[in-house]
Motif scaffolding. Structure first.
Motif, PDB file in Angstrom:
ATOM      1  N   UNK A  19       3.457 -32.015 -12.907  1.00  0.00           N
ATOM      2  CA  UNK A  19       4.556 -31.664 -13.450  1.00  0.00           C
ATOM      3  C   UNK A  19       4.934 -30.349 -13.017  1.00  0.00           C
ATOM      4  N   UNK A  20       5.992 -29.944 -12.843  1.00  0.00           N
ATOM      5  CA  UNK A  20       6.490 -28.457 -12.654  1.00  0.00           C
ATOM      6  C   UNK A  20       6.834 -28.276 -11.142  1.00  0.00           C
ATOM      7  N   UNK A  21       6.806 -27.026 -10.761  1.00  0.00           N
ATOM      8  CA  UNK A  21       7.055 -26.689  -9.375  1.00  0.00           C
ATOM      9  C   UNK A  21       5.535 -26.500  -9.026  1.00  0.00           C
ATOM     10  N   UNK A  22       5.638 -26.201  -7.552  1.00  0.00           N
ATOM     11  CA  UNK A  22       4.535 -25.350  -7.191  1.00  0.00           C
ATOM     12  C   UNK A  22       4.991 -24.081  -6.657  1.00  0.00           C
ATOM     13  N   UNK A  23       3.994 -23.029  -6.223  1.00  0.00           N
ATOM     14  CA  UNK A  23       4.455 -21.764  -5.958  1.00  0.00           C
ATOM     15  C   UNK A  23       3.805 -21.809  -4.696  1.00  0.00           C
ATOM     16  N   UNK A  24       4.288 -21.141  -3.515  1.00  0.00           N
ATOM     17  CA  UNK A  24       3.719 -20.885  -2.217  1.00  0.00           C
ATOM     18  C   UNK A  24       3.626 -19.518  -2.018  1.00  0.00           C
ATOM     19  N   UNK A  25       2.659 -18.704  -2.023  1.00  0.00           N
ATOM     20  CA  UNK A  25       2.829 -17.428  -2.024  1.00  0.00           C
ATOM     21  C   UNK A  25       2.841 -16.740  -0.561  1.00  0.00           C
ATOM     22  N   UNK A  26       3.785 -15.708  -0.667  1.00  0.00           N
ATOM     23  CA  UNK A  26       3.715 -14.826   0.591  1.00  0.00           C
ATOM     24  C   UNK A  26       2.933 -13.514   0.675  1.00  0.00           C
TER      25      UNK A  26
END
Ligand code: CTP
Ligand code: CA
Length: 224
Positions: A19-26
């Protein structure tokens, strides 16, 4: 629905839901993500648990409370989600991938906050692994359900995902429509089956849709 009145028709099944989004960090303070609220996946996890399944929820960052009685694993990036899902794949009988996985991540994550003075003009992105495609390629009797969020050519694009990812069922959402898709409590879904059948569902709440999806999963599973 009252828990005591719910038939335990998924008893004995181990259901894995993402579920949910993923976050891809800068860098430590910035990331690339999407509008997924996680509501659909959480609704499915709650419903499956209520119906007697053992449920594992692998979730990206959301504002939602972990469902009671559900093993909940928090992840941030697509690669973390992939690891968490693959680790548990062999022991599951049903996988429902409601997560909106980011297709790309920054090629590099800076260890410290990037200052605007040395901000690059472009951000280089690289492809994330397609978790669902990997599950489909390594199927061992699991029933696989994918989601397809589209703004155009809904059935054609969703049908391609069904075939290319070796899925048993696709929940297609026209996210361009009012009352459907990201960050709302309702969906207008179409269900695509392996035999080419398409089932059109009316506008419904995500909790009701979760139960319909689980009804169909149960029926497809019993025929497998
Ligand atoms: N998915 C996944 N891993 C990815 C991308 C998507 O597991 N890296 C899964 C989603 O959880 C969803 C399904 O694949 O169940 C379809 O996601 P979607 O973004 O609609 O499709 P993509 O294959 O990524 O294609 P596109 O974004 O180009 O439409
Ligand atoms: Ca995608």
């Amino acid at each position: 629905a009252l828990a005591v009145l719910t038939p335990k028709d998924l008893a004995g099944k181990h259901v894995l839901v993402t579920a949910g989004p993923t976050r891809e960090e800068l860098d430590p303070v910035r990331f690339i993500s999407n509008y997924s609220s996680g509501k659909m996946g959480y609704a499915i996890a709650r419903a499956a648990s209520r119906r007697g399944a053992r449920v594992t929820l692998v979730t990206g960052p959301t504002c939602l409370d972990a469902p009671w009685g559900v093993e909940t694993i928090h992840v941030t990036s697509a690669r973390e989600m992939r690891d968490a899902v693959l680790e548990r794949y062999a022991s599951t009988s049903i996988v429902i991938k409601a997560a909106a996985v980011a297709d790309y991540r920054p090629a590099r994550r800076a260890p410290d906050k990037v200052k605007k003075s040395d901000q690059p003009e472009t951000i280089e992105l690289v492809r994330n692994p397609d978790i669902l495609a990997e599950l489909g390629a390594n199927k061992g009797g699991q029933l696989l359900v994918g989601f397809a969020a589209e703004t155009e050519s809904l059935l054609e694009n969703a049908g391609k995902k069904l075939n290319e990812k070796n899925l048993d069922l696709v929940v297609a959402n026209d996210v361009g429509q009012v009352g459907a898709g990201f960050n709302v409590d309702t969906n207008i879904a179409r269900l695509l089956y392996r035999d080419g059948r398409v089932e059109e569902l009316p506008l419904m709440g995500k909790d009701a849709l979760a139960d319909v999806i689980l009804d169909r999963v149960r029926d497809v599973k019993s025929k497998k």
